[in-house]
Design a protein around this motif. Structure first.
Motif, short mmCIF file in Angstrom:
data_model
loop_
_atom_site.label_atom_id
_atom_site.label_comp_id
_atom_site.label_asym_id
_atom_site.label_seq_id
_atom_site.Cartn_x
_atom_site.Cartn_y
_atom_site.Cartn_z
N THR A 2 0.84 -1.19 0.00
CA THR A 2 0.00 0.00 0.00
C THR A 2 0.88 1.25 0.00
OG1 THR A 2 -0.11 0.22 2.40
CG2 THR A 2 -1.76 -1.22 1.35
N LYS A 4 0.61 3.65 2.04
CA LYS A 4 0.96 3.91 3.44
C LYS A 4 2.19 3.11 3.85
CE LYS A 4 -0.79 3.80 8.11
NZ LYS A 4 -1.56 3.10 9.07
N GLU A 5 2.24 1.84 3.47
CA GLU A 5 3.39 0.99 3.81
C GLU A 5 4.67 1.52 3.17
OE1 GLU A 5 1.40 -3.41 4.37
OE2 GLU A 5 1.64 -2.63 2.33
N ARG A 7 5.30 4.65 2.28
CA ARG A 7 5.70 5.88 2.99
C ARG A 7 6.36 5.56 4.32
NH1 ARG A 7 0.60 7.75 0.75
NH2 ARG A 7 1.06 9.30 -0.85
N GLU A 8 5.82 4.58 5.03
CA GLU A 8 6.43 4.17 6.31
C GLU A 8 7.84 3.62 6.09
OE1 GLU A 8 3.54 1.47 7.95
OE2 GLU A 8 2.23 3.10 8.60
N GLN A 93 5.21 1.80 -5.77
CA GLN A 93 4.08 0.88 -5.68
C GLN A 93 3.95 0.07 -6.98
OE1 GLN A 93 0.03 2.38 -5.58
NE2 GLN A 93 -0.42 0.94 -3.92
#
Length: 97
Positions: A2, A4-5, A7-8, A93
């Motif tokens: 994802t 979010k993953e 970016r983390e 991604q």
């Protein structure tokens, strides 16, 4: 993965490079941290990335610049760097999935 993953992961990679000397010293005592796997995986992706993405990854995550600092260094507006960073995350991604 994802967005979010990704970016983390990128934040963790930035943290690693910002504190690389401490991580290098800790290897002798604790061993290799799992962030090194991420660093190697992402570095491999950027070895084949378009030059602009490579440079952005280097500036923001390896060198640890803020978007504003990188914008000033590269001669871009902060808004343009934010847009490029979104492209970078989408590029990651696409490559990872």
């Amino acid at each position: 993965m994802t967005l979010k993953e990704i970016r983390e992961d990128l934040q963790e990679i930035r943290y690693y490079f910002t504190h690389k000397a401490a991580f290098d010293n800790a290897i002798k005592v604790i061993g290799v941290n799992s962030v090194m796997d991420k660093v190697e995986r992402y570095n491999k992706i950027f070895q084949n990335a378009p030059a602009r993405m490579y440079d952005l990854y280097l500036g923001l995550y390896v060198n640890g610049n803020t978007q504003e600092a990188y914008a000033e260094e590269a001669g871009y507006s902060a808004q343009h760097v934010r847009a490029l960073n979104k492209q970078l995350v989408l590029y990651l991604q696409k490559v990872m999935n």
